[in-house]
Scaffold this active site. Sequence first.
Site, short mmCIF file in Angstrom:
data_model
loop_
_atom_site.label_atom_id
_atom_site.label_comp_id
_atom_site.label_asym_id
_atom_site.label_seq_id
_atom_site.Cartn_x
_atom_site.Cartn_y
_atom_site.Cartn_z
CD GLU A 109 -3.16 4.68 14.21
OE1 GLU A 109 -3.62 3.97 15.07
OE2 GLU A 109 -3.31 6.02 15.05
CB ALA A 137 -9.81 -3.87 -3.20
CG LEU A 138 -12.16 1.74 -2.71
CD1 LEU A 138 -13.15 3.31 -2.90
CD2 LEU A 138 -11.10 1.76 -1.66
CG HIS A 139 -11.59 -2.72 3.29
ND1 HIS A 139 -11.46 -1.51 3.92
CD2 HIS A 139 -10.44 -3.17 2.32
CE1 HIS A 139 -10.28 -1.05 4.19
NE2 HIS A 139 -9.84 -2.26 2.98
CB SER A 149 -8.58 -5.55 -0.34
OG SER A 149 -8.28 -4.11 0.11
N GLY A 194 -12.58 -0.05 6.46
CA GLY A 194 -11.26 0.95 6.62
C GLY A 194 -11.29 2.35 5.46
CG HIS A 195 -10.40 2.23 1.19
ND1 HIS A 195 -10.19 0.22 1.43
CD2 HIS A 195 -9.03 2.55 1.48
CE1 HIS A 195 -9.79 0.36 0.99
NE2 HIS A 195 -8.48 1.39 1.19
CD GLN A 222 2.25 0.48 -2.84
OE1 GLN A 222 2.15 2.06 -3.09
NE2 GLN A 222 1.68 -0.10 -1.15
O1 PAF Z 1 -1.88 1.90 1.51
C1 PAF Z 1 -2.25 1.65 0.64
O2 PAF Z 1 -3.45 1.50 0.18
C2 PAF Z 1 -1.38 2.20 0.00
O3 PAF Z 1 -0.06 1.58 0.17
C3 PAF Z 1 -0.98 3.93 -0.58
C4 PAF Z 1 -0.67 4.76 0.78
C5 PAF Z 1 -2.12 4.09 -1.61
C6 PAF Z 1 0.08 3.92 -1.51
O4 PAF Z 1 0.07 2.90 -2.40
#
Ligand code: PAF
Length: 282
Positions: free
Chosen positions: A150, A32-34, A188, A36-37, A61
């Site tokens: 951050e 779900a790139l944006h 995202s 920020g990435h 997670q």
């Molecule tokens: O910040 C994230 O997108 C995730 O927590 C990470 C660091 C890729 C680990 O799944």
Amino acid sequence: MKIFRDKKTLIDYVERQKEMGKRIGFAPTMGALHQGHLSLYKIANTENDLVISSIFVNPTQFNNPDDLKKYPRDIERDIMLLKNTGIIDAVYLPEVVDLYPDGLKSKSYDFDGLENEMEGKFRPGHFDGVGTVVEELLRQVKPDNAYFGEKDYQQLAIIQKLVDKLQLPVKIHGVAIYREENGLAMSSRNERLNHIQRDAAKVIYETLLKVNDWFHLITVSEINKRVKDIFDDKRGMTLEYFEIADEKTLKETDFFYKDKKYRAFIVVNVGVVRLIDNLHLD
Ligand code: PAF
């Protein structure tokens, strides 16, 4: 841009690049790139010979199965976006078995208490899940430098702790929060807000800026009260937590000591969307 869909091809590639003396910059993601990435990739590109990213929605997670189910996934769009940057050399799209050969379960870590603060109180097991997947990704991708936003400041601190404790040979870099025009931290999750909510959510960053103005002028408890008052007045938003914490230990403070650095942390639910933000106090 190379695409690796399994561990073996990725590891072979990394080995070849290392033999040629290439410095690898790595930014793991859950897709779900944006923008920020993109800001992580841009910095990685200026500091390394190669940029590798990964996309893996890490089940361990998520403490809420519904959140995992609803997590936005559009791999074709993400791949297109990565290609279009022109600066990504390879993307790793592992399967569960590549990262969890013994089945989907987290390791248990001791992050010296960092894991028990803030998000740790609201998302049990979350940081064990992050630690497990990040450790495995770092062992496979073997980057010289790895980049994390951050916005998830506690995650960044925990990953630094993981790398220190396991003595992994990688330098961790925190990258400043990328903000939308109205100041909302890029995420995202912002896509799940309607227009009205997205506009209203600017109050989160505005509040952090006010806190920065109040820093050292009034007491911590007065600041906490004012922040609570701001959100008590806001319809459709609930303040989950606000804390001013020591930037190193992430422990909440009730007093400002001159020789310490502080950061304000906030989580607000806008409708059903949980938004997180923070600001270094200066
Ligand atoms: O910040 C994230 O997108 C995730 O927590 C990470 C660091 C890729 C680990 O799944």
